[in-house]
Scaffold this active site. Structure first.
Site, PDB file in Angstrom:
ATOM      1  CG  HIS A 175      36.838  21.566 -31.077  1.00  0.00           C
ATOM      2  ND1 HIS A 175      36.632  22.740 -30.733  1.00  0.00           N
ATOM      3  CD2 HIS A 175      37.782  20.652 -30.242  1.00  0.00           C
ATOM      4  CE1 HIS A 175      38.003  23.319 -30.507  1.00  0.00           C
ATOM      5  NE2 HIS A 175      38.773  22.158 -30.132  1.00  0.00           N
ATOM      6  CG  ASP A 233      44.211  23.656 -24.665  1.00  0.00           C
ATOM      7  OD1 ASP A 233      43.385  23.762 -24.243  1.00  0.00           O
ATOM      8  OD2 ASP A 233      43.507  23.053 -26.008  1.00  0.00           O
ATOM      9  CG  HIS A 268      42.035  24.368 -28.913  1.00  0.00           C
ATOM     10  ND1 HIS A 268      42.808  23.868 -28.412  1.00  0.00           N
ATOM     11  CD2 HIS A 268      43.019  25.224 -29.913  1.00  0.00           C
ATOM     12  CE1 HIS A 268      43.725  23.386 -29.183  1.00  0.00           C
ATOM     13  NE2 HIS A 268      43.697  24.425 -29.818  1.00  0.00           N
TER      14      HIS A 268
HETATM   15 ZN   LIG Z   1      41.814  22.396 -26.495  1.00  0.00          ZN
END
Ligand SMILES: [Zn+2]
Length: 289
Positions: A112, A227, A150
């Site tokens: 990120h 995740d 993500h």
């Molecule tokens: Zn993640």
């Protein structure tokens, strides 16, 4: 397989934060118990390495602890840990370039972190720094496959429009960070709705693999997160350990030059076995299978 790992990664934490030292510790213990991987110590990357992917301004802010982000705590000496995590990623990429699978079992994660931004538990972008360093020094084609649950908005931002690399991501949408809805240029995004079936995920995974096969990389970097596992507390994706194993087996048919960088995955009870299954899928490749 080589595993880049340091006890230093256990030394920092923020109470109650899901990105905890227990994550890498539990994976390390699981791999040791299963006798998989030769463990080696990473070294920190240089500031020059960081500048391949980040602005001077971001590097300075992290170094001087001059930032505030609710998800990404301002922890003492975080520059040191983030540079060690990046150094670990770079070493993993070089080992893979020389033909051996390598796993950077490091924290903090990175996908990120953008050129001038930190966020989402990430300070510097381990994958982007490693890829940019290899591309600077070698004429190779690198495919980055991001299967963290993500979207790797930072990796996409840094690697987009770079020659010699493609970025391919499967991720939950809607979810943090709210990006990755469409594909463009050298970036291929596969958003997956929360609550989707495993079949739906795997169908998209196969499309992602086809894109990478067409690109025909000499080196492949995997941003690995757990995740996307059904047991993860942060997201609502459907994979189980057998899916991770089978996905890794498919990845192993693309090239033998593969490095893995740990991103997310927050269920301490399950990530050890999931990681073991994934790595087992990668290394158990037999020709003709
Ligand atoms: Zn993640």
């Amino acid at each position: 397989m080589k595993v880049l790992y340091s006890e230093e990664f256990l030394k920092y934490y923020e109470t109650g934060h899901p990105e905890s030292p227990e994550r890498v510790k539990s994976i390390k213990e699981f791999l040791e118990k299963k006798r998989i991987g030769d463990f080696i110590n990473p070294v920190s990357c240089s500031e020059e390495d960081l500048l391949l992917a980040h602005t001077e301004e971001l590097i300075k802010r992290v170094k001087e602890s001059n930032f505030y982000d609710t998800d990404t705590p301002n922890i003492q000496n975080i520059y040191y840990y983030a540079a060690l995590s990046c150094g670990s990623a770079i070493s993993a990429a070089y080992i893979a370039l020389n033909g051996e699978i390598a796993f950077s079992l490091a924290r903090p994660p990175g996908h990120h972190a953008g050129r001038n931004t930190l966020g989402g538990f990430c300070y510097f972008n381990n994958m982007a720094v490693a890829v940019k360093k290899i591309l600077k020094e070698h004429k190779v084609k690198i495919a980055v496959l991001d299967i963290d649950g993500h979207h790797g908005n930072g990796t996409e931002e840094i690697l987009k429009e770079n020659e010699g690399v493609i970025y391919v991501s499967l991720h939950q949408y809607p979810a943090f960070p709210g990006t990755g809805t469409t594909s463009f240029n050298n970036c291929y995004n596969f958003p997956i709705f929360p609550g989707s079936t495993p079949e739906n995920y795997i169908q998209k995974f196969k499309k992602a693999i086809d894109i990478i096969m067409d690109f025909s990389p000499n080196l492949m970097g995997i941003s690995l997160g757990f995740d996307a596992h059904y047991s993860d507390p942060l997201l609502d994706l459907p994979l189980d350990d057998a899916h991770y194993y089978r996905m890794a087996k498919q990845i192993s048919t693309i090239t033998k030059n593969i490095f893995i960088i740990l991103e997310g995955g927050y269920n301490i009870k399950t990530i050890g076995n999931t990681c073991y299954c994934f790595i087992n899928g990668l290394v158990s490749r037999k020709d003709g299978e």
